[in-house]
Design a protein around this motif. Structure first.
Motif, PDB file in Angstrom:
ATOM      1  N   LEU A 145       0.808  -1.220   0.000  1.00  0.00           N
ATOM      2  CA  LEU A 145       0.000   0.000   0.000  1.00  0.00           C
ATOM      3  C   LEU A 145       0.841   1.270   0.000  1.00  0.00           C
ATOM      4  CD1 LEU A 145      -2.772  -1.055   2.569  1.00  0.00           C
ATOM      5  CD2 LEU A 145      -2.727  -1.343   0.083  1.00  0.00           C
ATOM      6  N   CYS A 197      -0.783   3.868   7.277  1.00  0.00           N
ATOM      7  CA  CYS A 197      -1.407   2.659   6.723  1.00  0.00           C
ATOM      8  C   CYS A 197      -2.870   2.480   7.110  1.00  0.00           C
ATOM      9  CB  CYS A 197      -0.621   1.423   7.169  1.00  0.00           C
ATOM     10  SG  CYS A 197       1.057   1.336   6.485  1.00  0.00           S
ATOM     11  N   LEU A 200      -5.390   3.576   4.479  1.00  0.00           N
ATOM     12  CA  LEU A 200      -5.258   2.799   3.253  1.00  0.00           C
ATOM     13  C   LEU A 200      -5.757   1.366   3.428  1.00  0.00           C
ATOM     14  CD1 LEU A 200      -1.770   4.021   1.952  1.00  0.00           C
ATOM     15  CD2 LEU A 200      -4.041   4.706   1.177  1.00  0.00           C
ATOM     16  N   LYS A 204      -8.773  -0.178   1.305  1.00  0.00           N
ATOM     17  CA  LYS A 204      -8.586  -1.418   0.550  1.00  0.00           C
ATOM     18  C   LYS A 204      -9.658  -2.440   0.901  1.00  0.00           C
ATOM     19  CE  LYS A 204      -6.284  -4.444  -1.972  1.00  0.00           C
ATOM     20  NZ  LYS A 204      -6.143  -4.325  -3.436  1.00  0.00           N
TER      21      LYS A 204
END
Length: 253
Positions: A145, A197, A200, A204
């Motif tokens: 990512l 993260c 993301l 996702k």
């Protein structure tokens, strides 16, 4: 005019049954994709029930293959019993896919809370010298990512691994792919991914859940058309006295 409508409906039904076979493969692929992705992100989930939509959609895909077989045989032979069975099974699958859509939206909304509750625990378990499951999961998402830390690379300063390492560096998975000889040192922040993260991972996983939802909606629409065509054939045949198979003679009246 009625005969033309029946012929058209039969043609569409045969074509739709071929689509059902293709749909069976696609739905099973989507479900398997969710399972594979979940295996990479499972450390960021505490609720395994988020896999329920994927389980259902694989079951629906398997059932669609059987439905396609029944539908083709019933349409070609113009079997009223077969077509009625076809419609009933399609209706049950349609209801199931509606349930998939509802569950998909419910779990999609829960993804952010799930990740928010678990991601800090996962980062605290990171051990760069002994890459256990949690460590592999973090390195994987940071590389895949292009992110670093929970909200940014500075979050690593609060982890047990960073404190014990005492080298002012983050894991090499935080290094940008384009940077050669990156050591992960915080003294060169330009070498590191700047985005955290958590956002993301949530994005996702929500995208994956949307794949399931859109797949279920698309094939539910196709099934509605299949049920409509099957009902047209059934209703027209039941009202057409000129079309009656003579059991004794085996000819048409």
């Amino acid at each position: 005019m009625g005969q033309c409508g029946i012929t058209s409906s039969k043609t569409v039904l045969v074509f739709l049954n071929l689509i059902f076979w293709a749909a069976a493969g696609i739905l099973c692929y989507v479900g398997a994709y969710v399972f594979i992705t979940y295996d990479d992100y499972d450390h960021f989930f505490e609720d395994v029930y988020t896999l329920i939509p994927a389980v259902i959609i694989i079951a629906v895909g398997t059932l669609l293959f059987i439905i396609g077989l029944i539908g083709c045989c019933a349409t070609i032979r113009e079997s009223r019993c077969g077509l009625a069975t076809f419609v009933i099974i399609l209706l049950l699958v349609f209801v199931t896919e509606v349930a998939v859509v509802v569950l998909g939206y419910i779990y999609r909304a829960k993804v952010e809370d799930e990740v928010d509750n678990s991601i800090q625990k996962v980062y605290n378990k990171y051990n760069g010298t002994n890459p256990d499951a949690a460590s592999r999961a973090i390195d994987y998402i940071q590389r895949q990512l292009h992110c670093c830390g929970i909200h940014s690379y500075s979050d690593w300063k609060n982890t047990t691994w960073f404190i014990e390492a005492r080298n002012n560096s983050v894991p090499l998975s935080c290094c940008k792919a384009s940077i050669i000889n990156c050591t992960g040192t915080l003294s060169r922040p330009g070498d590191l991914y700047s985005e955290g993260c958590e956002a993301l991972v949530v994005k996702k996983l929500q995208e994956i859940m949307m794949y399931v939802i859109w797949a279920a909606l698309a094939f539910a629409a196709i099934q509605m058309l299949g049920m409509l065509c099957a009902c047209v054939v059934l209703c027209r045949r039941s009202r057409d006295p000129a079309y009656e198979l003579l059991i004794t003679g085996g000819t048409y009246a």
